[in-house]
Design an enzyme around this catalytic site. Structure first.
Site, PDB file in Angstrom:
ATOM      1  N   ARG A   1      14.431  -6.388  18.276  1.00 42.38           N
ATOM      2  CA  ARG A   1      15.791  -6.886  18.082  1.00 42.38           C
ATOM      3  C   ARG A   1      16.865  -5.891  18.498  1.00 42.38           C
ATOM      4  NH1 ARG A   1      15.692  -6.836  11.444  1.00 42.38           N
ATOM      5  NH2 ARG A   1      15.322  -4.592  11.192  1.00 42.38           N
TER       6      ARG A   1
ATOM      7  N   ASP B   1      -8.966  -5.084  12.433  1.00 45.89           N
ATOM      8  CA  ASP B   1      -9.308  -4.077  11.417  1.00 45.89           C
ATOM      9  C   ASP B   1      -9.794  -2.852  12.189  1.00 45.89           C
ATOM     10  OD1 ASP B   1     -10.388  -2.420   9.504  1.00 45.89           O
ATOM     11  OD2 ASP B   1     -11.374  -4.008   8.378  1.00 45.89           O
ATOM     12  N   HIS B   2      -8.978  -1.799  12.221  1.00 49.95           N
ATOM     13  CA  HIS B   2      -9.299  -0.662  13.089  1.00 49.95           C
ATOM     14  C   HIS B   2     -10.611   0.012  12.690  1.00 49.95           C
ATOM     15  CE1 HIS B   2      -7.283   1.495   9.764  1.00 49.95           C
ATOM     16  NE2 HIS B   2      -8.013   2.524  10.131  1.00 49.95           N
TER      17      HIS B   2
ATOM     18  N   GLU C   1      -9.704  10.380   1.112  1.00 51.51           N
ATOM     19  CA  GLU C   1      -8.610  10.987   1.883  1.00 51.51           C
ATOM     20  C   GLU C   1      -7.980  12.107   1.073  1.00 51.51           C
ATOM     21  OE1 GLU C   1      -6.544   7.645   4.468  1.00 51.51           O
ATOM     22  OE2 GLU C   1      -6.707   6.997   2.390  1.00 51.51           O
TER      23      GLU C   1
ATOM     24  N   ASP D   1      -5.462  -2.258  -0.181  1.00 50.12           N
ATOM     25  CA  ASP D   1      -5.254  -1.537   1.070  1.00 50.12           C
ATOM     26  C   ASP D   1      -6.558  -1.189   1.768  1.00 50.12           C
ATOM     27  OD1 ASP D   1      -3.673  -0.216   3.046  1.00 50.12           O
ATOM     28  OD2 ASP D   1      -4.112   1.706   2.095  1.00 50.12           O
TER      29      ASP D   1
ATOM     30  N   HIS E   1     -11.520  -2.957   4.744  1.00 53.96           N
ATOM     31  CA  HIS E   1     -12.350  -1.945   5.392  1.00 53.96           C
ATOM     32  C   HIS E   1     -13.723  -1.790   4.730  1.00 53.96           C
ATOM     33  CE1 HIS E   1      -8.751  -1.189   7.502  1.00 53.96           C
ATOM     34  NE2 HIS E   1      -8.219  -0.313   6.679  1.00 53.96           N
TER      35      HIS E   1
ATOM     36  N   LYS F   1      -6.844   8.390  -2.607  1.00 53.08           N
ATOM     37  CA  LYS F   1      -5.919   9.353  -2.020  1.00 53.08           C
ATOM     38  C   LYS F   1      -6.007  10.679  -2.780  1.00 53.08           C
ATOM     39  CE  LYS F   1      -3.742   6.371   0.761  1.00 53.08           C
ATOM     40  NZ  LYS F   1      -3.756   6.485   2.245  1.00 53.08           N
TER      41      LYS F   1
END
Length: 504
Positions: free
Chosen positions: A50, A182-183, A221, A240, A245, A345
């Site tokens: 935009r 989904d990477h 992580e 998430d 995953h 995390k």
């Protein structure tokens, strides 16, 4: 397996071209495909956003993204100039239905009649509906053989919202046109799970409840939420990571052999696994799932703040940054074998792996002093930081005394193939262009994953935690996760870190 080639005339329409996802992941992947000669001969990239901009400014932004994020780093000026010549820009209000008619007119003017159009939604989910409806109204979704649409997660916030999003997309696009990315599934090691299982006869005969005691899937992580507080407050670790995953990794480990290596067969076998997952009732949630939220602590020698101290996070937030779930696959192969999944995390180390824990020997011929039980025999599939496979087993130490010691037999992709693995987005984008949906999620798969986890989400929402934060940054998570596996007489298998990594 059918070898597919992309349409020589392909237009990649990138909605949200000015966003971080496009600059950080999508365009660097497309540029690497260009360097490898894997883009269609007459490829065009049409960026849409935009902002008031033009093709030159967009190409400059993409060039910096390649410098910052591509596995190959900065490109030679002449090479980049040739790629940049393929880039165009069109300013659009994505909520204006009339703008899609203009888009259709533009695409007709710059492409041949049989060109293929790939529409990539690198946008917030709130724009999925207006984009899909605009494309449909403009006739750009009409031909299933020449138009595809790619959507990023999150695919809903829960089961009802996923069904709403999916129904809206399905109004305009058929299932064969929809590519839910989904990477995780584009990672080389993930894809090689199937090769390891079904191309090597030494594994498949012992890949069942007779020889495997339990399976642990870990995605840990050390990073926090990386200034994504507003997003993470709405998501949490279960939505998430686990719903998409980790569920997909479970399917690859547990699925039956496919008849052929193609999208229909592989996705069908994965759906069989999801259909066989034992339902979790609301009453069973405390025995089947654990959650946590990180407090302040130390990571790699540096003090890091608690989750509730992160930007855009509520001071008394109940959002989980750690989630662990125990699932069972009720079929002949896996009956009563627990699958433990955990993600979090600010944990001790950044490691993604699948650990297959084999059953103990039925008769212990060695004396206890030999040290047979110092480490269970297991097979570890590593995805990060190393990519490889490690077989952990017992061997006799040199010398006259009978002493057994755990040893590792390692396979490293980096050492074996002497070449860098493509990034996940490179693999997935190439598959989109060739029309290979093997590594993409089907609607029934996503719905089944949501259905399994909805009782957990609902129970957690109705019963706010009274102990958050309940694990310090730099540890392996909350005590409730330890209790989850201890109830079965098990413990979390220590992740397999590379020799250079130091766990604290």
């Amino acid at each position: 397996m059918e070898i597919r080639t992309p349409n020589p005339d392909t237009v990649f329409v990138l909605f949200g071209a000015g966003g971080d996802l496009s600059r950080r992941l999508i365009v660097p992947a497309l540029f690497n495909l260009y360097l490898d000669g894997q883009l269609p001969p007459r490829f065009r990239l049409l960026g849409i956003d935009r902002q008031d901009s033009d093709a030159t400014a967009l190409a400059e932004s993409f060039c910096q993204g390649v410098v910052d994020f591509s596995r190959r780093g900065a490109a030679a000026a002449d090479v980049w100039a040739r790629f940049a010549a393929m880039i165009n820009y069109q300013r659009m209000d994505l909520t204006d239905s009339a703008a899609y008619t203009a888009l259709g007119t533009h695409l007709s003017a710059v492409t041949v009649p049989m060109a293929e159009h790939i529409f990539y939604m690198a946008t917030p989910p709130s724009l999925f509906a207006p984009i899909a409806r605009g494309l449909g109204a403009a006739g750009l979704a009409r031909d299933p053989s020449r138009s595809r649409i790619v959507v990023e997660k999150p695919l809903g916030h829960d089961l009802p919202s996923f069904r709403e999003i999916n129904a809206m997309l399905s109004e305009q696009f058929s299932e064969q046109q929809l590519y839910r990315i989904d990477h995780f599934l584009g990672k080389e090691t993930v894809q090689n799970i199937l090769a390891m299982r079904f191309a090597n006869p030494i594994f498949e005969p012992i890949w069942d409840r007779r020889y495997i005691d339990h399976v642990v899937i870990t995605v840990a992580e050390t990073i926090g939420i990386e200034r994504r507080g507003a997003f993470y407050e709405r998501a949490g670790a279960l939505r998430d990571m686990v719903q998409n995953h980790l569920m997909q990794l479970l399917c690859l480990v547990a699925m039956e052999p496919p008849v052929a290596y193609d999208a229909d067969n592989i996705r069908g076998r994965k759906m069989d696994v999801l259909s066989a997952l034992r339902p979790i009732t609301r009453e069973q949630v405390p025995q089947s799932a654990a959650r946590g939220q990180y407090a302040a602590g130390w990571i790699n020698g540096a003090r890091v703040p608690a989750y509730r101290e992160e930007p855009d996070v509520a001071p008394q937030s109940n959002t989980e940054t750690y989630a662990a779930v125990k699932l069972f696959v009720d079929n002949w192969r896996w009956q009563d074998v627990p699958f433990y999944m955990r993600t979090g995390k600010r944990l001790t180390a950044a490691v993604w792996e699948i650990s297959i824990r084999f059953r103990d020997v039925p008769h212990r011929a060695f004396p206890a002093s030999a040290g047979l039980n110092t480490q269970p025999v297991r097979l570890v599939i590593q995805m990060q930081p190393e990519q490889g496979i490690v077989l952990k087993f017992m061997a006799k130490e040199p010398g006259s005394a009978l002493r057994l010691r755990p040893v590792d037999m390692r396979f490293s992709y980096r050492e074996a193939f002497k070449m860098p693995s493509p990034e996940a987005y490179e693999t997935l984008l190439h598959d989109v262009m060739t029309g290979d949906a093997t590594l993409f999620m089907r609607a029934d798969q996503v719905e089944a994953a949501w259905r399994v986890l909805m009782p957990v989400l609902e129970s957690w929402a109705d019963n706010p935690p009274n102990d958050f934060p309940n694990y310090a940054a730099g540890t392996w998570g909350p005590e409730s996760a330890e209790a989850l596996v201890a109830a079965d007489g098990n413990s979390w298998l220590t992740p397999t870190l590379p020799p250079s990594a130091s766990a604290t």
